[in-house]
Design an enzyme around this catalytic site. Structure first.
Site, mmCIF file in Angstrom:
data_model
loop_
_atom_site.group_PDB
_atom_site.id
_atom_site.type_symbol
_atom_site.label_atom_id
_atom_site.label_comp_id
_atom_site.label_asym_id
_atom_site.label_seq_id
_atom_site.Cartn_x
_atom_site.Cartn_y
_atom_site.Cartn_z
ATOM 1 C CB SER A 1 -0.882 -0.024 1.266
ATOM 2 O OG SER A 1 -1.552 1.205 1.438
ATOM 3 N NE ARG B 1 -0.932 -5.767 9.661
ATOM 4 C CZ ARG B 1 -1.647 -4.850 10.276
ATOM 5 N NH1 ARG B 1 -1.970 -5.006 11.553
ATOM 6 N NH2 ARG B 1 -2.067 -3.782 9.634
ATOM 7 C CB SER C 1 11.880 8.915 9.849
ATOM 8 O OG SER C 1 11.523 9.721 10.933
ATOM 9 C CE1 TYR D 1 3.811 7.825 12.106
ATOM 10 C CE2 TYR D 1 4.008 10.214 11.905
ATOM 11 C CZ TYR D 1 4.096 8.955 11.348
ATOM 12 O OH TYR D 1 4.476 8.815 10.029
ATOM 13 C CE LYS E 1 6.990 6.630 11.172
ATOM 14 N NZ LYS E 1 7.407 5.539 10.285
HETATM 15 N N1 LIG Z 1 1.375 8.866 4.288
HETATM 16 C C1 LIG Z 1 2.004 9.826 4.954
HETATM 17 O O1 LIG Z 1 1.516 10.966 5.045
HETATM 18 C C2 LIG Z 1 3.318 9.555 5.570
HETATM 19 C C3 LIG Z 1 3.746 8.270 5.877
HETATM 20 N N2 LIG Z 1 4.957 8.086 6.467
HETATM 21 C C4 LIG Z 1 5.418 6.733 6.811
HETATM 22 O O2 LIG Z 1 5.506 5.973 5.609
HETATM 23 C C5 LIG Z 1 5.214 4.601 5.875
HETATM 24 C C6 LIG Z 1 4.140 4.112 4.931
HETATM 25 O O3 LIG Z 1 2.988 4.894 5.122
HETATM 26 P P1 LIG Z 1 1.730 4.825 4.125
HETATM 27 O O4 LIG Z 1 2.193 4.421 2.787
HETATM 28 O O5 LIG Z 1 0.992 6.071 4.317
HETATM 29 O O6 LIG Z 1 0.912 3.633 4.828
HETATM 30 P P2 LIG Z 1 -0.337 2.750 4.392
HETATM 31 O O7 LIG Z 1 -1.233 2.709 5.573
HETATM 32 O O8 LIG Z 1 -0.889 3.173 3.084
HETATM 33 O O9 LIG Z 1 0.356 1.312 4.240
HETATM 34 C C7 LIG Z 1 0.933 0.709 5.343
HETATM 35 C C8 LIG Z 1 1.592 -0.587 4.915
HETATM 36 O O10 LIG Z 1 2.212 -1.186 6.068
HETATM 37 C C9 LIG Z 1 1.701 -2.515 6.232
HETATM 38 N N3 LIG Z 1 1.672 -2.824 7.667
HETATM 39 C C10 LIG Z 1 0.997 -2.171 8.642
HETATM 40 N N4 LIG Z 1 1.159 -2.762 9.820
HETATM 41 C C11 LIG Z 1 1.975 -3.827 9.609
HETATM 42 C C12 LIG Z 1 2.521 -4.827 10.436
HETATM 43 N N5 LIG Z 1 2.229 -4.889 11.744
HETATM 44 N N6 LIG Z 1 3.324 -5.764 9.897
HETATM 45 C C13 LIG Z 1 3.601 -5.745 8.572
HETATM 46 N N7 LIG Z 1 3.122 -4.810 7.727
HETATM 47 C C14 LIG Z 1 2.316 -3.865 8.245
HETATM 48 C C15 LIG Z 1 0.309 -2.446 5.597
HETATM 49 O O11 LIG Z 1 -0.176 -3.709 5.188
HETATM 50 P P3 LIG Z 1 -1.102 -4.645 6.170
HETATM 51 O O12 LIG Z 1 -2.075 -3.723 6.837
HETATM 52 O O13 LIG Z 1 -1.704 -5.664 5.271
HETATM 53 O O14 LIG Z 1 -0.139 -5.264 7.118
HETATM 54 C C16 LIG Z 1 0.614 -1.589 4.380
HETATM 55 O O15 LIG Z 1 1.229 -2.362 3.382
HETATM 56 C C17 LIG Z 1 4.841 4.537 7.369
HETATM 57 O O16 LIG Z 1 5.969 4.152 8.104
HETATM 58 C C18 LIG Z 1 4.456 5.973 7.692
HETATM 59 O O17 LIG Z 1 4.644 6.273 9.046
HETATM 60 C C19 LIG Z 1 5.791 9.118 6.764
HETATM 61 C C20 LIG Z 1 5.403 10.397 6.486
HETATM 62 C C21 LIG Z 1 4.156 10.715 5.861
HETATM 63 C C1 LIG Z 2 13.630 25.061 8.637
HETATM 64 C C2 LIG Z 2 12.891 24.548 9.797
HETATM 65 C C3 LIG Z 2 11.623 23.999 9.326
HETATM 66 C C4 LIG Z 2 10.733 23.435 10.401
HETATM 67 C C5 LIG Z 2 9.489 23.000 9.694
HETATM 68 C C6 LIG Z 2 8.487 22.343 10.549
HETATM 69 C C7 LIG Z 2 7.330 21.880 9.676
HETATM 70 C C8 LIG Z 2 6.507 20.903 10.387
HETATM 71 C C9 LIG Z 2 5.667 20.133 9.465
HETATM 72 C C10 LIG Z 2 5.297 18.843 10.076
HETATM 73 C C11 LIG Z 2 4.661 17.970 9.100
HETATM 74 C C12 LIG Z 2 4.311 16.670 9.725
HETATM 75 C C13 LIG Z 2 3.939 15.708 8.653
HETATM 76 C C14 LIG Z 2 3.669 14.365 9.225
HETATM 77 C C15 LIG Z 2 3.513 13.363 8.133
HETATM 78 C C16 LIG Z 2 3.146 12.063 8.663
HETATM 79 O O1 LIG Z 2 3.969 11.277 9.037
HETATM 80 C C17 LIG Z 2 1.706 11.865 8.796
HETATM 81 N N1 LIG Z 2 1.062 12.001 7.525
HETATM 82 C C18 LIG Z 2 1.324 10.598 9.373
HETATM 83 O O2 LIG Z 2 0.037 10.764 9.728
#
Ligand SMILES: NC(=O)C1=CN([C@@H]2O[C@H](COP(=O)(O)OP(=O)(O)OC[C@H]3O[C@@H](n4cnc5c(N)ncnc54)[C@H](OP(=O)(O)O)[C@@H]3O)[C@@H](O)[C@H]2O)C=CC1
Ligand SMILES: CCCCCCCCCCCCCCCC(=O)[C@@H](N)CO
Length: 336
Positions: A44, A66, A170, A184, A188
């Protein structure tokens, strides 16, 4: 009068020579083509985009998650766009024994992308302990489990197999503590400490660590999370421009290939990485230089942003009942 520019020039030259000798680890290129790229959370969002792009660049890809149905769908969609089949691995990263068995069964890994993650926004005060625990277990413990399970086979014959990479997903909420991301952000930020220490432990094995810091990224996970975001969190997160999963995947793969330790994904992220370089390894002399000179100015800018974050917080939460109402409404129910 020409002496001043000459002095400045000499200083800069001396600094670059000094940095050339000083910077560790040395610069590196990590190929992706024909190599085994293992992506957790690959069914995903960001993980799926990384799987798509790595496959089209000629990597042998395994995706782990999963839910077998979501994995199968992901596999089909990658086959449709690239004509190539990826491998599927089913495990919960919280279950070390199963994870270990799955990783041992797979081909030795060259690039391990620890991308799985869960996120529920909400003030700690109003958050279910179940969700708090889940974030710590999946985002932090899951990543430790994964690295521990994969390392023995990753290290084996490494010298003949070429340099390897471990990428940790992260978030910008792992560089800046954000209202509503108490747990969270903690999980991270923890990956940063993990990454710095791990890089020292693995450098002699030719394994290179990258930390990726995306802003809000359009994924199925984000759509769910946004439904319950506190107002303050929404406003703060909106300061950093959001991206598509493909854009974050591109940054991730480029970061891995160049062995970059701190990988930013958008304009603000670039400055966050410069300003929070601390003890992060740096391979690029140009970036090292910029870090040295930009630090003070970035700190100044951070004060302005912090002022804004505290203004937003006090405007939205003028009294604690206001905050409670919002918090109870959004976070009072069980989420998973
Ligand atoms: N989207 C955002 O805004 C941001 C996301 N991130 C980070 O990026 C990463 C991906 O996020 P995103 O693409 O949005 O997530 P999604 O929710 O779209 O996908 C999450 C994925 O992780 C898998 N997963 C969740 N729990 C487990 C588990 N216990 N064991 C194995 N697999 C697992 C899910 O599959 P299944 O449920 O089948 O296990 C799925 O494939 C995360 O670490 C998130 O914190 C960071 C910054 C911003
Ligand atoms: C030069 C100094 C700059 C400081 C900038 C501070 C800006 C803060 C923005 C924070 C954004 C948080 C996004 C979280 C994304 C994420 O992991 C989630 N989508 C998960 O839910």
């Amino acid at each position: 009068m020409a002496t001043i520019p000459i002095l400045i020039g000499a200083c800069l030259l001396f600094m670059s020579l000094y940095l050339t000798l000083l910077l560790r680890p040395k610069s590196i290129k990590i190929p992706i083509k024909n190599r085994h790229v293992f992506i957790t959370g690959g069914s995903s969002g960001i993980g799926l985009s990384i799987a798509h792009q790595a496959t089209s660049e000629g990597a042998r890809v395994t995706i782990l998650a999963r839910d077998p149905n979501k994995l199968q769908e992901a596999r089909d969609s990658i086959r449709l766009s690239t004509g190539v089949n990826v491998n599927i691995a089913i495990a919960d990263v919280r279950d070390f024994e199963t994870l270990k068995a799955v990783v041992d069964e797979a081909d030795p890994i060259d690039v391990l992308v620890c991308n799985q993650g869960v996120y529920f926004a909400g003030e700690l005060e109003f958050q279910e302990m179940e969700n708090v625990k889940m974030m710590v277990d999946v985002n932090l413990m899951g990543t430790l489990n994964l690295i521990k399970a994969a390392l023995p086979k990753m290290k084996k014959n490494r010298r003949t197999r070429g340099p390897a990479s471990i990428a940790l997903m992260s978030s910008q909420a792992g560089q800046c503590g954000v209202y509503g991301y108490t747990t969270y952000s903690a999980t991270k930020f923890a990956l940063r400490g993990l990454g710095e220490a791990l890089q020292m432990e693995l450098i002699s094995d030719d394994i290179h660590v990258s930390l990726i810091f995306p802003p809000d990224t359009a994924t199925p996970g984000l759509i769910e999370e946004k439904k319950r975001r506190p107002r303050v969190t929404k406003k703060i997160a909106a300061c950093s421009s959001s991206l598509t999963a493909d854009e974050v995947a591109r940054k991730t793969l480029n970061g891995i290939k160049s062995g970059t330790f701190l990988v930013s994904c958008n304009f603000l992220g670039f400055f966050m990485c410069l300003g929070a370089a601390d003890f992060a390894p740096q391979r690029s002399i140009l970036t090292a230089f910029t870090e040295i000179f930009a630090a003070g100015i970035i700190r100044f800018y951070a004060f302005a942003l912090l002022w804004r974050f505290y203004e937003v917080t006090s405007r939205c939460n003028t009294n604690s009942s206001h905050k409670k109402e919002d918090g109870m409404m959004k976070n009072g129910s069980k989420l998973m």
